[in-house]
Design a protein around this motif. Structure first.
Motif, short mmCIF file in Angstrom:
data_model
loop_
_atom_site.label_atom_id
_atom_site.label_comp_id
_atom_site.label_asym_id
_atom_site.label_seq_id
_atom_site.Cartn_x
_atom_site.Cartn_y
_atom_site.Cartn_z
N PHE A 98 0.76 -0.82 0.17
CA PHE A 98 0.31 -0.20 -0.15
C PHE A 98 1.11 1.45 0.61
O PHE A 98 1.75 1.01 0.01
N ARG A 105 -5.16 8.83 2.16
CA ARG A 105 -5.87 7.23 2.44
C ARG A 105 -4.73 6.64 1.63
O ARG A 105 -3.61 6.55 1.28
N GLN A 107 -4.05 3.53 -0.08
CA GLN A 107 -4.57 2.48 -1.28
C GLN A 107 -3.39 1.55 -1.54
O GLN A 107 -1.82 1.66 -1.34
N ASP A 154 -13.36 1.04 0.19
CA ASP A 154 -13.74 1.27 -1.57
C ASP A 154 -12.58 0.05 -1.60
O ASP A 154 -11.43 -0.10 -0.68
N GLU A 157 -8.49 -0.23 -0.58
CA GLU A 157 -8.21 0.39 0.80
C GLU A 157 -7.71 -0.23 1.72
O GLU A 157 -8.59 -1.15 1.64
#
Length: 181
Positions: A98, A105, A107, A154, A157
């Motif tokens: 990530f 955020r 991701q 999401d 995420e």
């Protein structure tokens, strides 16, 4: 597109629990889930973790877009993450799969192993919050970082930050949600 996380369901009768379709009964000691589940538990304050020693995970086919549901029997996890597939992190204590975006955020790295999948650690941390008595937080209109108990996750995420889920100052959480601090 994201998938909604769901409020815990009220305790049901033993007959209804027994009749629920179960693909597999997966205790926390099962290989592949134990480290991810341990990481999800570690999101929460150590003072609250004692009640999680007997936590049960049930893998089953859940209806619609449900990723997981907390019930009196434990946490029911959808077999295929509502059709997205699970990212089961082999190294859940590092976030190498990530990156933090400009909006704050976390991701999945594009084309990495978590891309296009639902993060099992994030979903388990959210559901463990329900086991600990936490409610959903409506962050649907907030840009930026969403805490563990936000009602939406999401695809790709990772969300393992508490924000004010653990009783932190709500003003700090609003700043985090807006991508600040």
């Amino acid at each position: 597109a994201g998938v909604l996380l769901h409020e815990p369901q009220a305790a049901s009768s033993a007959a209804a629990d027994a009749a629920a379709p179960r693909v597999a009964d997966v205790p926390l000691t099962t290989t592949g889930l134990i480290e991810v589940a341990a990481r999800a538990v570690d999101v929460w304050p150590e003072t609250e973790q004692a009640g999680l020693a007997e936590l049960r995970l049930l893998v089953t086919e859940l209806p619609g877009d449900a990723l997981a549901i907390t019930t009196s029997a434990g946490i029911a996890i959808d077999l295929d993450a509502a059709g997205h597939g699970w990212f089961v992190d082999a190294t859940p204590y590092d976030d190498e799969e990530f990156h933090r975006g400009a909006d704050g955020r976390v991701q999945a790295v594009p084309n990495g192993p978590a891309a296009g999948r639902m993060d099992l650690a994030s979903v388990l941390a959210h559901e463990i919050g329900h086991v600990l008595g936490r409610a959903e937080l409506d962050f649907s209109s907030e840009p930026g970082v969403r805490p563990v108990m936000a009602d939406h996750l999401d695809v790709g995420e990772r969300r393992l930050e508490l924000g004010y889920d653990a009783g932190a100052d709500p003003d700090v959480a609003v700043a985090l949600a807006a991508g600040g601090g």
